[in-house]
Write an enzyme that holds these catalytic residues in place. Structure first.
Site, short mmCIF file in Angstrom:
data_model
loop_
_atom_site.label_atom_id
_atom_site.label_comp_id
_atom_site.label_asym_id
_atom_site.label_seq_id
_atom_site.Cartn_x
_atom_site.Cartn_y
_atom_site.Cartn_z
N ASN A 82 -8.57 7.35 -1.48
CA ASN A 82 -8.74 5.91 -1.67
C ASN A 82 -9.43 5.39 -0.42
O ASN A 82 -9.42 6.05 0.62
CB ASN A 82 -7.43 5.20 -2.02
CG ASN A 82 -6.67 4.69 -0.83
OD1 ASN A 82 -6.91 5.08 0.30
ND2 ASN A 82 -5.73 3.82 -1.09
N SER A 83 -10.06 4.25 -0.51
CA SER A 83 -10.84 3.76 0.62
C SER A 83 -9.91 3.21 1.69
O SER A 83 -8.81 2.77 1.40
CB SER A 83 -11.78 2.65 0.15
OG SER A 83 -12.63 3.12 -0.86
N GLN A 84 -10.39 3.21 2.94
CA GLN A 84 -9.58 2.63 4.00
C GLN A 84 -9.56 1.12 3.81
O GLN A 84 -10.51 0.53 3.26
CB GLN A 84 -10.08 3.04 5.38
CG GLN A 84 -11.34 2.38 5.84
CD GLN A 84 -11.75 2.89 7.22
OE1 GLN A 84 -12.33 3.96 7.33
NE2 GLN A 84 -11.45 2.13 8.24
N ARG A 98 0.83 -1.21 0.00
CA ARG A 98 0.00 0.00 0.00
C ARG A 98 0.86 1.26 0.00
O ARG A 98 0.44 2.31 -0.49
CB ARG A 98 -0.96 -0.04 1.19
CG ARG A 98 -2.13 0.98 1.10
CD ARG A 98 -3.26 0.62 2.03
NE ARG A 98 -4.39 1.54 1.93
CZ ARG A 98 -4.67 2.51 2.79
NH1 ARG A 98 -3.89 2.70 3.84
NH2 ARG A 98 -5.73 3.29 2.62
#
Ligand code: SAM
Length: 201
Positions: free
Chosen positions: A49-51, A23
């Site tokens: 961006n999504s968690q 990530r």
């Protein structure tokens, strides 16, 4: 991955895919030490961006099998697409923001991930490659776009957050012989889905 387990993610194939996708390579240098926290982060163009929990939750609910043909609405950084690719899916990912589309289309192959990159309004789906086994919407929608339901295969699954601009309920819609079944899950807070079947402006 340990934190995701504690938060209730159980599917080992999802956890293993998340474990494989680095990530930190998606982060600006200034933010790199936050890469493995369970937080969303800015990706430019006013988007996030999504968690990881959200990525894991949506992916788990899709029950991805190797070879599944998946349409992702909202490419963003490309992180979610990488997780789907690690699970053996064939991924079509569509982005509405031209700068994000170009950036991610150029970046992902550099780290070894090759989904099919599409540019346009994903609230209309992507009919020319339909039908799909699975569709994942990673932006908050005001309604379930009819086009997405139509582009699901028989036996296919759509996961989509639906609600207001600030808060949405996660819905899973399954199609069997043209009958749609909807299950409701927790609330999430996504950036808005824009476009014809999304929010205006
Ligand atoms: N899945 C992404 C990731 O892994 O980084 C995160 C997606 S971000 C929460 C939502 C994305 O949806 C943004 O990049 C936004 O530009 C995009 N978006 C909004 N409306 C869209 C539409 N109608 N079609 C395609 N993408 C859209």
């Amino acid at each position: 991955v340990k934190k995701l387990r504690l938060k209730g993610i159980k599917d080992e194939t999802v956890l293993s895919a998340i474990n494989k996708v680095p990530r930190h390579v998606f982060f600006d240098k200034a933010l790199i030490y936050h890469a493995y926290e369970d937080k969303a982060f800015p990706i430019g163009e006013g988007q996030t961006n999504s968690q990881p929990f959200t990525v894991a939750f949506q992916t788990e609910k899709l029950q991805i099998k190797p070879g599944d043909k998946v349409l992702e609405i909202g490419t963003g950084s490309g992180y979610q697409a990488c997780v789907l690719l690690e699970m053996g899916a064939t991924v079509y990912t569509i982005e509405y923001n031209r700068n994000l589309f170009e950036r991610t289309r150029d970046f992902l192959p550099q780290i070894g991930y090759k989904p099919f990159f599409l540019f346009g309004d994903g609230s209309k789906g992507y009919p020319s490659k339909a039908p799909y086994d699975k569709i994942i919407v990673t932006a908050g929608a005001p309604v379930v776009p009819v086009a997405l339901q139509e582009q699901l295969k028989d036996g296919g699954t759509l996961i989509i957050p639906v609600g207001t601009r600030d808060k949405q309920k996660m819905l899973r819609i399954t199609k069997h012989a043209d009958t749609l079944t909807t299950e409701e899950f927790d609330h999430f807070a996504f950036v808005p889905l824009l476009g014809e079947q999304g929010w205006k402006g």
